[in-house]
Design an enzyme around this catalytic site. Structure first.
Site, PDB file in Angstrom:
ATOM      1  N   ASN A   1     -19.076 -66.120  49.150  1.00 61.82           N
ATOM      2  CA  ASN A   1     -18.412 -67.332  49.622  1.00 61.82           C
ATOM      3  C   ASN A   1     -17.398 -66.892  50.678  1.00 61.82           C
ATOM      4  O   ASN A   1     -16.345 -66.375  50.342  1.00 61.82           O
ATOM      5  CB  ASN A   1     -17.726 -68.039  48.450  1.00 61.82           C
ATOM      6  CG  ASN A   1     -16.985 -69.283  48.902  1.00 61.82           C
ATOM      7  OD1 ASN A   1     -17.078 -69.696  50.060  1.00 61.82           O
ATOM      8  ND2 ASN A   1     -16.235 -69.880  47.991  1.00 61.82           N
ATOM      9  N   TRP A   2     -17.761 -67.098  51.922  1.00 62.84           N
ATOM     10  CA  TRP A   2     -16.874 -66.662  53.015  1.00 62.84           C
ATOM     11  C   TRP A   2     -15.627 -67.525  53.125  1.00 62.84           C
ATOM     12  O   TRP A   2     -14.682 -67.160  53.796  1.00 62.84           O
ATOM     13  CB  TRP A   2     -17.625 -66.701  54.352  1.00 62.84           C
ATOM     14  CG  TRP A   2     -18.670 -65.643  54.536  1.00 62.84           C
ATOM     15  CD1 TRP A   2     -19.100 -64.730  53.603  1.00 62.84           C
ATOM     16  CD2 TRP A   2     -19.426 -65.371  55.731  1.00 62.84           C
ATOM     17  NE1 TRP A   2     -20.069 -63.927  54.145  1.00 62.84           N
ATOM     18  CE2 TRP A   2     -20.289 -64.299  55.450  1.00 62.84           C
ATOM     19  CE3 TRP A   2     -19.452 -65.951  56.993  1.00 62.84           C
ATOM     20  CZ2 TRP A   2     -21.171 -63.779  56.404  1.00 62.84           C
ATOM     21  CZ3 TRP A   2     -20.338 -65.443  57.947  1.00 62.84           C
ATOM     22  CH2 TRP A   2     -21.178 -64.367  57.652  1.00 62.84           C
ATOM     23  N   LYS A   3     -15.659 -68.700  52.516  1.00 60.11           N
ATOM     24  CA  LYS A   3     -14.555 -69.662  52.651  1.00 60.11           C
ATOM     25  C   LYS A   3     -14.281 -69.908  54.142  1.00 60.11           C
ATOM     26  O   LYS A   3     -15.216 -69.874  54.943  1.00 60.11           O
ATOM     27  CB  LYS A   3     -13.329 -69.171  51.878  1.00 60.11           C
ATOM     28  CG  LYS A   3     -13.677 -68.795  50.430  1.00 60.11           C
ATOM     29  CD  LYS A   3     -12.489 -68.552  49.544  1.00 60.11           C
ATOM     30  CE  LYS A   3     -12.971 -68.189  48.147  1.00 60.11           C
ATOM     31  NZ  LYS A   3     -11.892 -68.045  47.185  1.00 60.11           N
TER      32      LYS A   3
ATOM     33  N   HIS B   1     -16.002 -76.228  44.176  1.00 58.43           N
ATOM     34  CA  HIS B   1     -15.152 -75.038  44.137  1.00 58.43           C
ATOM     35  C   HIS B   1     -13.726 -75.460  43.788  1.00 58.43           C
ATOM     36  O   HIS B   1     -13.267 -76.525  44.191  1.00 58.43           O
ATOM     37  CB  HIS B   1     -15.188 -74.319  45.497  1.00 58.43           C
ATOM     38  CG  HIS B   1     -14.570 -72.961  45.427  1.00 58.43           C
ATOM     39  ND1 HIS B   1     -13.204 -72.779  45.467  1.00 58.43           N
ATOM     40  CD2 HIS B   1     -15.124 -71.737  45.270  1.00 58.43           C
ATOM     41  CE1 HIS B   1     -12.956 -71.472  45.344  1.00 58.43           C
ATOM     42  NE2 HIS B   1     -14.098 -70.822  45.221  1.00 58.43           N
TER      43      HIS B   1
ATOM     44  N   GLU C   1     -10.997 -74.655  44.963  1.00 58.64           N
ATOM     45  CA  GLU C   1     -10.145 -74.959  46.129  1.00 58.64           C
ATOM     46  C   GLU C   1     -10.394 -76.379  46.616  1.00 58.64           C
ATOM     47  O   GLU C   1      -9.479 -77.046  47.105  1.00 58.64           O
ATOM     48  CB  GLU C   1     -10.411 -73.923  47.235  1.00 58.64           C
ATOM     49  CG  GLU C   1      -9.810 -72.566  46.866  1.00 58.64           C
ATOM     50  CD  GLU C   1     -10.569 -71.364  47.384  1.00 58.64           C
ATOM     51  OE1 GLU C   1     -11.377 -71.505  48.309  1.00 58.64           O
ATOM     52  OE2 GLU C   1     -10.336 -70.256  46.846  1.00 58.64           O
TER      53      GLU C   1
ATOM     54  N   GLU D   1     -15.493 -69.794  37.491  1.00 58.22           N
ATOM     55  CA  GLU D   1     -14.444 -69.120  38.256  1.00 58.22           C
ATOM     56  C   GLU D   1     -13.073 -69.490  37.690  1.00 58.22           C
ATOM     57  O   GLU D   1     -12.532 -70.563  38.009  1.00 58.22           O
ATOM     58  CB  GLU D   1     -14.506 -69.540  39.730  1.00 58.22           C
ATOM     59  CG  GLU D   1     -15.819 -69.205  40.399  1.00 58.22           C
ATOM     60  CD  GLU D   1     -15.666 -69.098  41.913  1.00 58.22           C
ATOM     61  OE1 GLU D   1     -16.047 -68.067  42.460  1.00 58.22           O
ATOM     62  OE2 GLU D   1     -15.138 -70.051  42.537  1.00 58.22           O
TER      63      GLU D   1
ATOM     64  N   GLY E   1      -8.845 -64.606  44.098  1.00 55.82           N
ATOM     65  CA  GLY E   1      -8.016 -64.093  45.184  1.00 55.82           C
ATOM     66  C   GLY E   1      -6.725 -63.443  44.722  1.00 55.82           C
ATOM     67  O   GLY E   1      -5.846 -63.152  45.527  1.00 55.82           O
TER      68      GLY E   1
ATOM     69  N   SER F   1     -12.179 -62.285  41.925  1.00 50.38           N
ATOM     70  CA  SER F   1     -11.838 -60.880  42.175  1.00 50.38           C
ATOM     71  C   SER F   1     -12.956 -59.903  41.800  1.00 50.38           C
ATOM     72  O   SER F   1     -12.682 -58.787  41.344  1.00 50.38           O
ATOM     73  CB  SER F   1     -10.525 -60.507  41.477  1.00 50.38           C
ATOM     74  OG  SER F   1      -9.460 -61.294  42.002  1.00 50.38           O
TER      75      SER F   1
ATOM     76  N   GLY G   1     -15.585 -63.991  46.783  1.00 50.53           N
ATOM     77  CA  GLY G   1     -14.835 -64.365  47.975  1.00 50.53           C
ATOM     78  C   GLY G   1     -14.470 -63.145  48.803  1.00 50.53           C
ATOM     79  O   GLY G   1     -15.263 -62.647  49.604  1.00 50.53           O
ATOM     80  N   GLY G   2     -13.260 -62.640  48.590  1.00 52.20           N
ATOM     81  CA  GLY G   2     -12.703 -61.570  49.425  1.00 52.20           C
ATOM     82  C   GLY G   2     -13.644 -60.399  49.667  1.00 52.20           C
ATOM     83  O   GLY G   2     -13.826 -59.966  50.818  1.00 52.20           O
TER      84      GLY G   2
HETATM   85  P1  13P Z   1     -12.273 -63.892  45.238  1.00 47.41           P
HETATM   86  O1  13P Z   1     -13.510 -63.070  45.028  1.00 47.41           O
HETATM   87  O2  13P Z   1     -11.616 -63.650  46.549  1.00 47.41           O
HETATM   88  O3  13P Z   1     -11.349 -63.821  44.064  1.00 47.41           O
HETATM   89  O4  13P Z   1     -12.765 -65.423  45.313  1.00 47.41           O
HETATM   90  C1  13P Z   1     -13.588 -65.905  44.326  1.00 47.41           C
HETATM   91  C2  13P Z   1     -14.106 -67.213  44.767  1.00 47.41           C
HETATM   92  O5  13P Z   1     -13.379 -68.181  44.857  1.00 47.41           O
HETATM   93  C3  13P Z   1     -15.519 -67.307  45.136  1.00 47.41           C
HETATM   94  O6  13P Z   1     -15.908 -68.620  45.296  1.00 47.41           O
END
Ligand code: 13P
Length: 253
Positions: free
Chosen positions: A9-11, A97, A99, A169, A175, A215, A236-237
């Site tokens: 997930n590049w966000k 998600h 967010e 999640e 994050g 994470s 994500g990251g």
């Molecule tokens: P991180 O891997 O950066 O914690 O993010 C997880 C996430 O929200 C994937 O959708």
């Protein structure tokens, strides 16, 4: 056999140039995916078509959208429908998600509609659930996640639910560098599967992929993915660094 999935997930990250380079490095890496293993890249809307071309007919690699609207079309300036996604051959879409729930106030009811829109167009929703820190500290995370599943997915029938991928999640692990332990992930995944089993039957629940997100890194992916009810990750990251994400894909069991 249910699918094992490493989903990026590049966000809201990467310019076109950065994203193209990142995806090229991963697509060109030495990755052996077996028939039931998939790598999925949820990229920003403007890059969907070009990213899909980059992945090309590479087997078991797909591009996903990060969101869609809960209506099929209409006067919703700035929004993107599943009809549009289907028309550019996108087969996966992240739905709900945390967010989007937090910053855009998406409700379980709206997410139920998004899931329906996706399924109407043959798009696999990657449905996200997970509790905030206060709920985890109160010890009521199982009930919290049950309500999310109930209100967004339980209107589906046994056939439709098997077309959904679930991503657990925990918000406190997103994050933050604070990963749920493999045991915490397994406990919640087993809970989710038992909730699905009660609603749809054991055989159906056994077919549904449940990904862990929060994470995940190259260094911890293998331990988390080795848990019996963890079928991969939503990342994500670490998905923004090609070597990390390749390691995560290769950690699928
Ligand atoms: P991180 O891997 O950066 O914690 O993010 C997880 C996430 O929200 C994937 O959708």
């Amino acid at each position: 056999m249910r699918k094992q999935i490493a989903a990026a997930n590049w966000k809201m990250n990467n310019t076109l140039e950065e994203g193209t380079k990142l995806l090229n490095e991963i697509v060109g890496a030495d990755i052996q995916l077996s028939d039931n293993q998939f790598a999925i890249f949820a990229v920003p809307f403007p890059y969907l078509i070009i990213a899909d071309q980059q992945v090309g007919d590479k087997s078991n690699m797909f591009i996903a959208a990060q969101n869609c609207h809960n209506k099929m079309a209409g006067a919703y300036t700035g929004e993107v429908s599943v009809d549009m996604l289907a028309s550019i051959h996108i087969h996966y879409c992240v739905v709900g998600h945390s967010e989007r729930r937090e910053y855009f106030l998406e409700t379980n009811q709206q997410l139920a509609e998004k899931v329906d829109r996706c399924l109407e167009k043959g798009i696999t929703p990657i449905f996200c659930c997970g509790e905030p820190l206060a709920i985890r500290e109160a010890g009521t995370q199982n009930d919290y996640v049950s309500v999310q599943l109930n209100e967004s997915l339980f209107h589906l029938d046994a056939e439709a639910i098997q077309k959904v991928v679930i991503a657990y999640e925990p918000i406190w692990a997103i994050g933050t560098g604070k990963t749920a332990t493999a045991t915490q992930a397994q406990e919640m995944h087993a809970h989710i599967r038992s909730v699905l089993s009660n609603q749809f039957g054991e055989g159906v629940a056994a077919n549904i992929s449940i990904l862990y997100g929060g994470s995940v890194k190259g260094a911890n992916a293998k331990e988390i993915f080795s848990q019996p009810d963890v079928d991969g990750g939503l990342v994500g990251g670490a998905s923004l660094i090609s070597s990390e994400f390749v390691q995560i894909i290769n950690a699928l069991k």
